[in-house]
Write an enzyme that holds these catalytic residues in place. Structure first.
Site, PDB file in Angstrom:
ATOM      1  N   THR A 152       0.836  -1.203   0.000  1.00  0.00           N
ATOM      2  CA  THR A 152       0.000   0.000   0.000  1.00  0.00           C
ATOM      3  C   THR A 152       0.871   1.253   0.000  1.00  0.00           C
ATOM      4  O   THR A 152       2.100   1.185   0.030  1.00  0.00           O
ATOM      5  CB  THR A 152      -0.901   0.026   1.242  1.00  0.00           C
ATOM      6  OG1 THR A 152      -0.105   0.356   2.403  1.00  0.00           O
ATOM      7  CG2 THR A 152      -1.585  -1.314   1.470  1.00  0.00           C
ATOM      8  N   LYS A 194       6.802   3.951   0.808  1.00  0.00           N
ATOM      9  CA  LYS A 194       7.969   4.785   1.143  1.00  0.00           C
ATOM     10  C   LYS A 194       7.796   5.588   2.427  1.00  0.00           C
ATOM     11  O   LYS A 194       8.742   6.197   2.914  1.00  0.00           O
ATOM     12  CB  LYS A 194       8.234   5.767  -0.009  1.00  0.00           C
ATOM     13  CG  LYS A 194       8.719   5.101  -1.276  1.00  0.00           C
ATOM     14  CD  LYS A 194       8.840   6.069  -2.415  1.00  0.00           C
ATOM     15  CE  LYS A 194       7.507   6.370  -3.043  1.00  0.00           C
ATOM     16  NZ  LYS A 194       6.931   5.226  -3.770  1.00  0.00           N
ATOM     17  N   LYS A 236      12.216   9.630  -2.092  1.00  0.00           N
ATOM     18  CA  LYS A 236      13.188   8.672  -2.628  1.00  0.00           C
ATOM     19  C   LYS A 236      14.621   9.158  -2.443  1.00  0.00           C
ATOM     20  O   LYS A 236      15.506   8.387  -2.034  1.00  0.00           O
ATOM     21  CB  LYS A 236      12.903   8.415  -4.106  1.00  0.00           C
ATOM     22  CG  LYS A 236      11.606   7.650  -4.351  1.00  0.00           C
ATOM     23  CD  LYS A 236      11.303   7.508  -5.844  1.00  0.00           C
ATOM     24  CE  LYS A 236      10.012   6.736  -6.062  1.00  0.00           C
ATOM     25  NZ  LYS A 236       9.659   6.617  -7.492  1.00  0.00           N
TER      26      LYS A 236
END
Length: 815
Positions: free
Chosen positions: A555, A579, A682
Site C-alpha cells: 500500500t 515509502k 526517494k
C-alpha cells in the site's frame, strides 16, 4: 506366543473392533496369541471426569455415566448376536452397577481418594475386554479371558506406581503354564497392589501391561497397534511434514516417549529392554504399513537426530541466592525435599556459579513443590540468604533425540541458531551425559514455531518455508500474488524455498488460513473474509506465530506503515514498497533499522526507490565495501518521466497525466507524483542509506505546479486546475524545445544537501535519452569519481514493482 496390544483409538467404535478382530485372526493362523486391550477410546478420561464431578457433588456425573453405559451396551448389541447377548449383558451391567455404587460413595462422602481414583479408572479396560472376549467367542475362536488384576502386582497404589516384577512374572508364568487356548485376551492398565487392592499402572499403562506379559513369557516381539503409522520424527498434529520412523533404538524411544511422544507409555520399554524384546508400532487402520521397529541400536542407522518432541504440561521452579554458593549438600537437600514429596523432576539445570537451581516438574505438582521447598529452606529465606522459590508458568520443553548426536559436532549450535533466528527465547538448557538428548525450555506459545523450525532444520530436504501475510492486493499486490503462484515450483526446486501465504487484506476485507491460502482462488477467499482491521491483522499474525514470518505491505498508507515497528519487534520481517516509513522522521527510520537488528528480522524496501531496480541494494553494497558516496544524480519518478516524455504540447497536459494514471504509473492521487513529494522521499531514503541524517523538510523542492493545484484535496479539483494551468505547461515545454533539451524531474544529493526539481537536460547528459517510465541513478563515489556507476531501467509499473517485492522476499529466504 505372540503378544499384541490395541489402544483405545483402535477400539473407538464397533466397526474398529471388527477390524481389530480381523488383524488378530491373521496372527492366530501363525501362532498362539495374547492380546492386551485398552478401554474404548475416551472412556478412561470420562471415568476420571465422573469421579471428579461426584467428589464436587456435581450431579452432572450421572449424565456422563448414562452416556458411557449406553455406549457399552450398544457395543454389545452391535457385536454379539441377539441369541447370545443375555449373558454378556448381565456381566457388563454387573460391572456398571459396581462402578455406579463407587461414584455414589464419592458423591456422598464428597471425597475422592487416590485408591478410589485407581479403582474407577480401571473399569474401562475391564468392560472392553469382557465385550471383546465374548465377540471372539461368537466368531468361533477358542478365546480365554485373562484377569490382569490377578497377575500384575503393584508395590503401592500411589500416583507413582511401581511394579513388583518377581511376583508379576511368577504369576504370569504359572497361569500360562496351566492354561491352554489359541487366543488369550487380557485387560491392560489394571493390576492389584501387594495387599490385594485394585490399582492401575498409570495413564498409558496398557502398553506397560503388554510389556510385562511379553517379558514374563519371553516372547521375541510385542506388537503395539494404535491409530498412527508408528513413532514420528515429530508430532504430526503440530508438524505437518513429520513422517514415521522405520526403526529406532530402545534408548531413543525412551527419550521420545519421556519427552511427550504419546505413542508409547515411557515405563513400557524397561522390561523389554532387559530381555531385548523388540516392539513393532503398527496402525490398526493400515495394518499393511511397516510401522516403527524399536530394538537395540542398529549400525545401519545414519541419522544424527532421530526425533523432536516436547512436553508442555510443566512448570519451572527456580531457587537462587548467594547463600547457595559453596555450601556443601545444598543440592542434596533440594532434591531430597522433592523426593520425599514423590515429585518427579523432568529437567535440571544449575548455574556453574552455584547461585541458582532450576528444575522442571509436572504442572500439577509445582505448587506442592514450592510449598515444601519454602518450608525446608525457611531459615535461609528468613535470613535473606536465598529467595523464596518462584514458579514460572506457560513454558514447555522441546528436545532433540538421537543415538548418534554425540558423534556429530555443531548440533547444539544448529538447534539454538534455528530457534534464535525465529525469536524463540530459550529459558533453560539441559543435555544428558549420554549426549542422546538436548533439551531447551521455551515459552509455551512458541512450541508450534519451534517444532516446525527444528523439523525443517534437521529432517526436511534442505529447504526453507516462508510464511507471508500480505496487505494491499490491488494492482501491485495482485501481480505479486500471481508471480508467487507462477514461480511456486521453481522456488522449491531451484531455490529450496516453500512460500505460503497465510493472510491477505485490502481496505475492506481480510482472510487468514493457517494451512495456506490457495493462490488460484485468493480473490474469492478474500471476498468471503472478515472485516479488515489493522490491529486484528497484526494480532492474528502474532497468534499464528509461524516461523520465518514476513509482513508484505503493498500500500501507500501511513496507517499501515505505522505498524512496522510492532511486526519487527515480534521478529516478523517487513517487505514494503510503501515509502512513508523510510521517509518519515529520521528517528523513526533509525528505530525500524534497530528493531530489525535487535529481533533478528529483515526490513527490506528495495522498491521504495526504482521499483524493481537494485538501486538501494547497490548503494548498500557500495557503503558496506567502504566506498564513500560523493554525489547522486537521479531520475526517480517513472510517472514523471513518462509524463514529460509523452507530453509534446499537442495534447493537453492533464490528458497525459490521465494516461499515466490509466497505465498504473502514478499513485491513486497523482498529485503525490507531480508535486515531487514522491521523488523527495526517494532521494531522502538514498541520502539516509548513504549515511546522512536528513529529514524530508531538508529536501529543497522546485515546484512546477501552482500552489493552488497543490492545495487541492481531490482529483477532480486537481484536474480542473491542470486544465487551467495549460499555458504554463506549454511555456515550459517550448523553452526546453528551443534549447534542444529534454524535460526531466531530477533528484540530486551532493555535499550533504539534496534537492528535486524539473530541469532541462541537454543532449550530452545521460538523462537525455531516458525513455518511457525508466529510472536512472548515477552514483559518484571515491571509486567512481568521473564515470559514475549507473543503474538504469524500468522504474514504475505494477509488474516491476511486484517483482521487486518478490526479490526482497527471496532475499529473506536466502538469508
Amino acid at each position: 506366543m505372540k503378544v499384541l496390544k490395541f489402544g483405545g483409538s483402535s477400539l473407538a467404535s464397533p466397526e474398529r473392533i471388527k477390524l481389530v478382530a480381523k488383524t488378530v485372526q491373521k496372527h492366530l493362523k501363525q501362532d498362539k496369541t495374547l492380546v492386551i486391550f485398552s478401554a474404548f477410546g475416551g472412556v478412561t478420561n470420562d471415568l476420571l471426569e465422573m469421579a471428579n464431578l461426584a467428589s464436587q457433588e456435581d450431579l452432572a456425573y450421572k449424565e456422563l455415566f448414562a452416556k458411557n453405559e449406553k455406549r457399552h451396551l450398544e457395543a454389545v448389541k452391535e457385536l454379539i448376536p441377539v441369541s447370545a447377548q443375555s449373558g454378556i449383558l448381565s456381566k457388563v451391567k454387573t460391572e456398571l452397577n459396581r462402578l455406579e455404587t463407587l461414584y455414589e460413595g464419592v458423591f456422598l462422602l464428597n471425597e475422592l481418594s487416590n485408591k478410589t481414583r485407581h479403582v474407577v479408572s480401571g473399569f474401562g479396560e475391564i468392560l472392553s475386554s469382557l465385550i471383546i472376549a465374548e465377540y471372539f467367542k461368537n466368531l468361533g475362536v477358542d478365546a480365554q479371558l485373562v484377569d490382569s488384576r490377578e497377575l500384575v502386582v503393584c508395590k503401592n497404589n500411589n500416583k507413582k506406581v511401581q511394579v513388583n516384577y518377581p511376583q508379576t512374572y511368577a504369576r504370569i508364568k504359572e497361569y500360562f503354564s496351566k492354561t491352554d487356548a489359541s487366543l488369550f485376551l487380557a485387560p491392560g492398565f489394571v493390576a492389584r497392589n501387594e495387599q490385594g487392592v485394585p490399582s492401575t499402572l498409570g495413564r498409558g499403562g496398557s502398553d506397560f501391561s503388554a510389556a510385562l506379559y511379553s517379558a514374563a513369557l519371553d516372547v521375541a516381539q510385542v506388537l503395539v497397534y494404535t491409530d498412527v503409522n508408528g513413532m514420528y520424527t515429530a508430532n504430526p498434529q503440530i508438524v505437518p511434514h513429520a513422517y514415521p520412523l522405520k526403526d529406532i533404538s530402545y534408548q531413543e524411544a525412551m527419550e521420545l516417549s519421556h519427552f511427550g511422544a504419546k505413542v508409547l507409555y515411557p515405563p513400557t520399554l524397561q522390561p523389554l529392554l532387559d530381555k531385548q524384546i523388540s516392539i513393532q508400532i503398527k496402525n490398526t487402520m493400515k495394518p499393511e504399513e511397516v510401522g516403527t521397529l524399536i530394538s537395540k541400536s542398529s549400525e545401519k542407522n545414519f541419522r544424527w537426530v532421530t526425533g523432536i518432541t516436547h512436553i508442555d504440561a510443566i512448570k519451572l521452579l527456580n531457587i537462587e541466592g548467594s547463600g547457595m554458593v559453596g555450601i556443601p549438600g545444598f543440592s542434596k537437600r533440594f532434591f531430597e525435599v522433592l523426593f520425599k514429596e514423590n515429585i518427579n523432576v523432568v529437567l535440571i539445570t544449575q548455574a556453574s556459579s552455584e547461585h541458582s537451581i532450576c528444575v522442571a516438574v509436572e504442572e500439577d505438582e509445582a505448587s506442592l513443590a514450592k510449598e515444601a521447598l519454602d518450608i525446608a529452606f525457611e531459615a535461609e529465606i528468613e535470613h535473606k540468604k536465598i529467595k523464596p522459590v518462584t514458579i514460572e508458568e506457560d513454558v514447555a520443553i522441546v528436545a532433540l533425540v538421537g543415538d548418534r548426536m554425540k558423534s556429530h559436532h555443531g548440533l547444539s549450535g544448529k538447534m539454538f541458531s534455528a530457534l534464535g533466528n525465529n525469536n524463540v527465547n530459550i529459558r533453560a538448557i539441559a543435555q544428558g551425559s549420554s549426549e542422546r538428548n538436548i533439551s531447551a525450555v521455551i515459552a509455551k506459545k512458541d512450541v508450534h514455531k519451534a517444532l516446525n523450525t527444528l523439523h525443517e532444520q534437521f529432517f526436511e530436504v534442505p529447504s526453507k518455508e516462508l510464511n507471508l501475510f500480505i496487505t494491499g492486493v490491488g494492482n501491485v499486490g495482485a501481480k505479486f500474488l500471481n508471480q508467487l503462484k507462477q514461480q511456486e515450483k521453481f522456488l522449491l526446486e531451484k531455490l529450496r524455498l516453500k512460500v505460503r501465504v497465510h493472510g491477505l487484506s485490502n481496505s475492506s476485507k481480510m482472510v487468514f488460513d493457517e494451512k495456506g491460502i490457495d493462490l488460484q482462488h485468493w480473490e474469492k477467499a478474500l471476498e468471503n473474509g472478515e472485516k479488515a482491521d489493522k490491529s486484528e491483522f497484526f494480532k492474528k499474525v502474532s497468534q499464528l506465530n509461524l516461523r520465518n514470518s514476513i509482513f508484505v505491505d503493498n500500500t501507500a498508507s501511513a496507517d499501515i506503515s505505522a505498524w512496522y515497528r510492532e511486526y519487527l519487534a515480534n521478529s516478523v520481517s517487513v517487505v514494503t514498497c510503501n515509502k512513508i516509513a523510510c521517509a518519515d522522521s529520521f528517528e523513526n527510520y533509525l528505530e525500524l533499522q534497530n528493531l530489525a537488528r535487535e529481533y533478528g528480522a529483515s526490513f527490506l524496501y528495495e522498491t521504495n526507490v526504482g521499483a524493481g531496480l537494485p538501486i538501494i541494494d547497490t548503494l548498500k553494497n557500495l557503503v558496506a565495501s567502504g566506498d564513500r558516496i560523493t554525489k547522486i544524480q537521479a531520475v526517480l519518478s517513472g510517472s514523471l518521466n513518462f509524463v514529460f516524455n509523452t507530453y509534446k504540447g499537442e495534447e493537453p497536459f492533464y490528458k497525459t497525466v490521465e494516461m499515466a494514471m490509466e497505465e498504473g504509473y502514478t499513485e491513486p492521487d497523482p498529485k503525490i507524483d507531480l508535486s515531487g513529494v514522491d521523488v523527495a522521499r526517494k532521494i531522502l531514503i538514498l541520502a539516509r542509506e548513504s549515511g546522512h541524517q536528513m529529514e524530508l523538510e531538508d529536501i529543497e523542492s522546485e515546484d512546477f505546479l501552482s500552489e493552488e493545484s497543490l492545495a487541492t484535496t481531490n482529483n477532480e479539483d486537481f484536474f480542473t486546475l491542470l486544465k487551467k494551468d495549460e499555458p504554463k505547461f506549454q511555456e515550459i515545454y517550448k523553452s526546453a524545445e528551443a534549447n534542444n533539451a529534454q524535460l526531466k524531474y531530477v533528484a540530486q544529493l551532493e555535499n550533504g544537501k539534496a534537492k528535486v526539481g524539473l530541469q532541462e537536460v541537454d543532449a550530452q547528459h545521460p538523462f537525455y535519452n531516458l525513455s518511457g517510465s525508466d529510472n536512472i541513478v548515477l552514483f559518484f563515489t571515491e571509486r567512481y569519481p568521473e564515470q559514475p556507476l549507473i543503474v538504469k531501467g524500468a522504474g514504475a509499473g505494477a509488474d516491476v514493482t511486484a517483482s521487486g517485492i518478490f526479490a526482497d522476499v527471496i532475499r529473506i529466504g536466502k538469508k
